[in-house]
Design a protein around this motif. Sequence first.
Motif, short mmCIF file in Angstrom:
data_model
loop_
_atom_site.label_atom_id
_atom_site.label_comp_id
_atom_site.label_asym_id
_atom_site.label_seq_id
_atom_site.Cartn_x
_atom_site.Cartn_y
_atom_site.Cartn_z
N ALA A 1 10.05 2.62 -2.02
CA ALA A 1 10.42 2.95 -0.64
C ALA A 1 9.93 4.35 -0.30
CB ALA A 1 11.93 2.85 -0.46
N HIS A 2 9.75 4.62 0.98
CA HIS A 2 9.41 5.97 1.42
C HIS A 2 10.53 6.92 0.96
CE1 HIS A 2 8.98 9.40 4.16
NE2 HIS A 2 7.72 9.00 4.34
N PRO A 3 10.20 8.13 0.52
CA PRO A 3 11.23 9.05 0.03
C PRO A 3 12.41 9.22 0.97
CG PRO A 3 9.07 9.93 -0.47
CD PRO A 3 8.84 8.70 0.36
N ASP A 4 12.16 9.16 2.28
CA ASP A 4 13.25 9.33 3.23
C ASP A 4 14.22 8.16 3.22
OD1 ASP A 4 12.10 11.70 3.97
OD2 ASP A 4 11.25 10.96 5.85
N TYR A 5 13.81 7.04 2.66
CA TYR A 5 14.64 5.83 2.72
C TYR A 5 15.06 5.31 1.35
CZ TYR A 5 12.85 5.97 7.47
OH TYR A 5 12.52 6.38 8.73
N ARG A 6 14.78 6.08 0.31
CA ARG A 6 15.13 5.61 -1.03
C ARG A 6 16.64 5.51 -1.22
NH1 ARG A 6 10.52 8.94 -4.44
NH2 ARG A 6 8.79 7.58 -3.85
N ALA A 7 17.37 6.43 -0.65
CA ALA A 7 18.83 6.35 -0.75
C ALA A 7 19.34 5.08 -0.09
CB ALA A 7 19.48 7.57 -0.10
N GLU A 8 18.81 4.78 1.09
CA GLU A 8 19.23 3.58 1.81
C GLU A 8 18.87 2.32 1.05
OE1 GLU A 8 18.34 1.48 6.14
OE2 GLU A 8 17.92 3.61 5.85
N GLU A 9 17.67 2.29 0.48
CA GLU A 9 17.23 1.12 -0.29
C GLU A 9 18.12 0.92 -1.52
OE1 GLU A 9 14.47 -1.18 -0.21
OE2 GLU A 9 14.55 -0.65 1.91
N GLY A 10 18.41 2.02 -2.20
CA GLY A 10 19.25 1.93 -3.39
C GLY A 10 20.67 1.49 -3.05
N LEU A 11 21.21 2.01 -1.95
CA LEU A 11 22.55 1.62 -1.52
C LEU A 11 22.60 0.13 -1.20
CD1 LEU A 11 23.53 4.62 0.77
CD2 LEU A 11 24.67 3.92 -1.33
N ASN A 12 21.57 -0.36 -0.51
CA ASN A 12 21.53 -1.77 -0.16
C ASN A 12 21.54 -2.64 -1.42
OD1 ASN A 12 21.10 -4.02 1.80
ND2 ASN A 12 19.19 -4.22 0.68
N LEU A 13 20.82 -2.18 -2.45
CA LEU A 13 20.74 -2.95 -3.70
C LEU A 13 22.11 -3.08 -4.34
CD1 LEU A 13 18.99 -4.24 -6.03
CD2 LEU A 13 19.10 -1.97 -7.07
N VAL A 14 22.81 -1.97 -4.53
CA VAL A 14 24.06 -2.03 -5.28
C VAL A 14 25.22 -2.53 -4.43
CG1 VAL A 14 23.32 -0.23 -6.86
CG2 VAL A 14 24.70 0.38 -4.88
N GLU A 15 25.14 -2.35 -3.11
CA GLU A 15 26.24 -2.79 -2.25
C GLU A 15 26.21 -4.29 -2.01
OE1 GLU A 15 26.17 -0.56 1.36
OE2 GLU A 15 26.55 1.35 0.38
N ASN A 16 25.03 -4.88 -2.01
CA ASN A 16 24.91 -6.26 -1.55
C ASN A 16 24.27 -7.22 -2.53
OD1 ASN A 16 25.92 -5.66 1.16
ND2 ASN A 16 24.02 -4.52 1.40
N THR A 17 23.69 -6.72 -3.62
CA THR A 17 23.02 -7.63 -4.54
C THR A 17 24.02 -8.35 -5.43
OG1 THR A 17 21.11 -7.80 -6.01
CG2 THR A 17 22.67 -6.04 -6.47
N THR A 18 23.53 -9.35 -6.15
CA THR A 18 24.42 -10.18 -6.96
C THR A 18 24.63 -9.60 -8.35
OG1 THR A 18 22.51 -11.56 -7.53
CG2 THR A 18 23.94 -12.33 -5.75
N LEU A 19 24.94 -8.31 -8.43
CA LEU A 19 25.41 -7.76 -9.70
C LEU A 19 26.72 -8.45 -10.05
CD1 LEU A 19 24.83 -3.93 -9.19
CD2 LEU A 19 23.45 -5.49 -10.56
N THR A 20 26.92 -8.74 -11.30
CA THR A 20 28.12 -9.46 -11.69
C THR A 20 28.90 -8.64 -12.71
OG1 THR A 20 28.94 -11.63 -12.40
CG2 THR A 20 27.02 -10.74 -13.58
#
Length: 505
Positions: A374-393
Amino acid sequence: MATEGEAGAQASMKRPVAIVDIGSNSVRLVAYEGLSRAPRQIFNEKSLCALGDGVATTGKLPKAGMEKALSALRRFKVLSEILQVGELHVLATAAARDASNGAEFVEAAKLAIGAPISLLSGAREAELSAHGVISGIHKPDGVVGDLGGGSLELIDVKGAQLGKGETLPLGGLSLMDASKKSPRAAVKIVRDSLAQSRVIDRVAGRTFYAVGGTWRALAKLYMSQRNYPLSVMHGYVIPARDAADFAGLVARVDTETLISIDIVNLQRRPLLPYGAVALAEIIRQAGPKEIMISTAGVREGLLYEKLDLAQRRQDPLIVAASDANQMFARAPRHADDLCDWTDRFMRSTHLEETADERRLRHAACLLADVNWRAHPDYRAEEGLNLVENTTLTAIDHPGRAFLALTISYRYLGLDDDGVNPQIRALVSARMLDRARIVAAAARLAYLVSGAMPDILPSTPVVCLKSKVVLTLPKQLADLASERLYSRVKQLARLIGREPVVTIGE
């Protein structure tokens, strides 16, 4: 840990595994990338057939429901061929086993799907639901309740140990039929049935694991009404009293008047009051401390049973995080270095760290670079989306929030500017402090190593008495800079030490 990640990655090299679940309310096809301790869905499709509609009163599967189910099964057969499924498992539950024409339907269903069908007993369905919870919840301890359209399965679970399961005729469709579409009349039916249960009393003071689409819909509605910051359902916890109050409300009012009702599938809404009646009565009679939503149930339980003992003992959170690291990181081996590097640092601090805190730190290290594209300005947002919404179990919502916070602090800085206060409110003061420490360590590690492997082992950071000391080997001495010193200072300040950068021999 690398072994667990490699084991998960190997699953993607095999042909997909698919499960068709012929339930009383819906018929569903779920395809998984392969057998793994953290299975990844690649396709999920359902058809609401209401196969169990009227079974409680007529004793037969309805003609319209059977036609819809058989049509869905023929479609799922084609989809399984398109997906090149290697293993197809077909399960049938309460409606098919309870109806007088159930055997006739199962024979027609075999032809439609082109595969054998396992007609599950109530006890077997409860066992699979419990294994699903074991597969997806970290150290479960309580009673699993799987509410379908035709029945409610109950079973005690503690760690990987199961009690004896039972089935009660309290599914949403069954209750609606037996009560003549009266939630008020359904209360007595549920109360009388639960009074015969051998399992439900065991949940007193423990966790009740709610499995099934109707209970998920109730929880989703509850979350939406409270503007809850996470959308993922798995691992969501509602205090028992709050759950009872909300269930009581849903049971006694017109569901169409409820705030946020639009988020619930139109065909699911008529079952909400009956699921609410069942949940409220369980809480009233049994006294659990909390309700936890599990999206892992019968299907995931079947996959779990097919794993060998070594695979079952793997930590599914670490497997899932390792898989993400293998797929998305710049240099996946760097994450293993980061785990070991922070292990050494945490030991040197003499700060208490529980086994659960350590696994969350390792998960944070494994996920630290999955958003680098992701663009450096949006890496935090991309990472948040991953851990907040992905199927980590095998992670609860405070744990998920901890991972989100480590990403926020890493990319946005160690103060609270830009950090979602609702996410911050989900963790304890201790977890918040640890999230900052892990983020500060990651900020330092990536500046030292450039996200490449084999650098961190030669650049240790440790606590020595009152100091936090980063040691650079001579060949990396030119990395020493004001910016690097500032990162060491940030880390040292969080644990009350002085920063030092030294050049080794």
